[in-house]
Design an enzyme around this catalytic site. Structure first.
Site, short mmCIF file in Angstrom:
data_model
loop_
_atom_site.label_atom_id
_atom_site.label_comp_id
_atom_site.label_asym_id
_atom_site.label_seq_id
_atom_site.Cartn_x
_atom_site.Cartn_y
_atom_site.Cartn_z
N ALA A 73 4.32 28.86 117.37
CA ALA A 73 5.08 29.34 116.21
C ALA A 73 5.58 30.77 116.38
O ALA A 73 6.65 31.11 115.89
CB ALA A 73 4.21 29.24 114.95
N LEU A 74 4.84 31.60 117.08
CA LEU A 74 5.29 32.98 117.27
C LEU A 74 6.52 33.09 118.17
O LEU A 74 7.25 34.08 118.10
CB LEU A 74 4.16 33.85 117.85
N ILE B 167 -2.60 25.64 111.76
CA ILE B 167 -3.75 25.16 110.99
C ILE B 167 -4.83 26.23 111.01
O ILE B 167 -5.16 26.79 112.06
CB ILE B 167 -4.27 23.81 111.56
N GLU C 275 -11.13 29.56 112.48
CA GLU C 275 -12.27 30.39 112.09
C GLU C 275 -11.99 31.88 112.19
O GLU C 275 -12.83 32.69 111.80
CB GLU C 275 -13.47 30.04 112.97
N THR C 276 -10.83 32.26 112.73
CA THR C 276 -10.53 33.68 112.91
C THR C 276 -9.28 34.07 112.13
O THR C 276 -8.60 33.23 111.53
CB THR C 276 -10.29 33.99 114.41
N HIS D 169 -6.55 34.88 113.34
CA HIS D 169 -5.34 34.53 114.10
C HIS D 169 -4.36 33.73 113.23
O HIS D 169 -3.15 33.93 113.30
CB HIS D 169 -5.73 33.74 115.35
N ASN E 154 12.82 27.03 107.12
CA ASN E 154 11.49 27.24 107.69
C ASN E 154 10.57 26.07 107.36
O ASN E 154 10.13 25.90 106.23
CB ASN E 154 10.89 28.54 107.15
N ARG F 160 2.45 16.61 104.97
CA ARG F 160 3.64 17.44 104.82
C ARG F 160 4.72 17.11 105.85
O ARG F 160 5.91 17.21 105.57
CB ARG F 160 3.26 18.92 104.89
#
Length: 149
Positions: free
Chosen positions: A42-43, A76, A79-80, A82, A107, A121
């Site tokens: 995505a980045l 998604i 745990e961090t 990020h 988007n 979705r």
């Protein structure tokens, strides 16, 4: 006939495939042409779209190769932190490009807590966010045309 650049990240391949299917079906219904480009995550989507904007060699959107852009991907929650960084920075990058180059960007980079949410979705038979991104682009193209921009 509008010509649209679709940039898709297949990090979650089944989700990305459904988003792409929904986008393509909507573009075909609207008699638009399109080109699909794939990036790893995505980045990377905003930079790929910037390359598409630069193909016209002008910040004047009337000289661009593409009339609009569609960003497809899925993030998604893990745990961090990020997740937050990728969600925020990809969205910020898309908004900045839209304003800088005066182009509509739909988007459909999904930001979900779990895979079940992403599947619903992305599915063209359910929430169909790929189609929603296309419809956002076309509504902005309509406004642009009405405003003679």
């Amino acid at each position: 006939m509008p010509h649209i650049m679709i940039v898709v990240s297949p990090y979650y391949k089944d989700v990305a495939d459904n988003l792409l299917q929904g986008s393509k079906a909507t573009l075909e219904t609207r008699h638009a042409t399109y080109e699909v480009f794939e990036v790893s995550g995505a980045l990377e989507i905003p930079l790929a779209i910037k390359y598409g904007c630069m193909r016209g060699q002008s910040k004047d959107s009337s000289h661009l190769k593409f009339d609009g852009f569609i960003a497809l991907g899925c993030i998604i929650r893990g745990e961090t932190s990020h997740y937050d960084i990728v969600c925020n920075e990809s969205a910020r990058g898309l908004l900045n490009l839209s304003l800088e180059y005066n182009v509509p960007i739909g988007n459909a980079i999904l930001t979900c807590d779990n895979m079940d949410q992403a599947v619903v979705r992305a599915d063209p038979a359910q929430k169909n966010k790929g189609a929603d991104a296309c419809n956002a682009v076309f509504s902005l193209l309509d406004i642009k045309r009405e405003c003679h921009v």
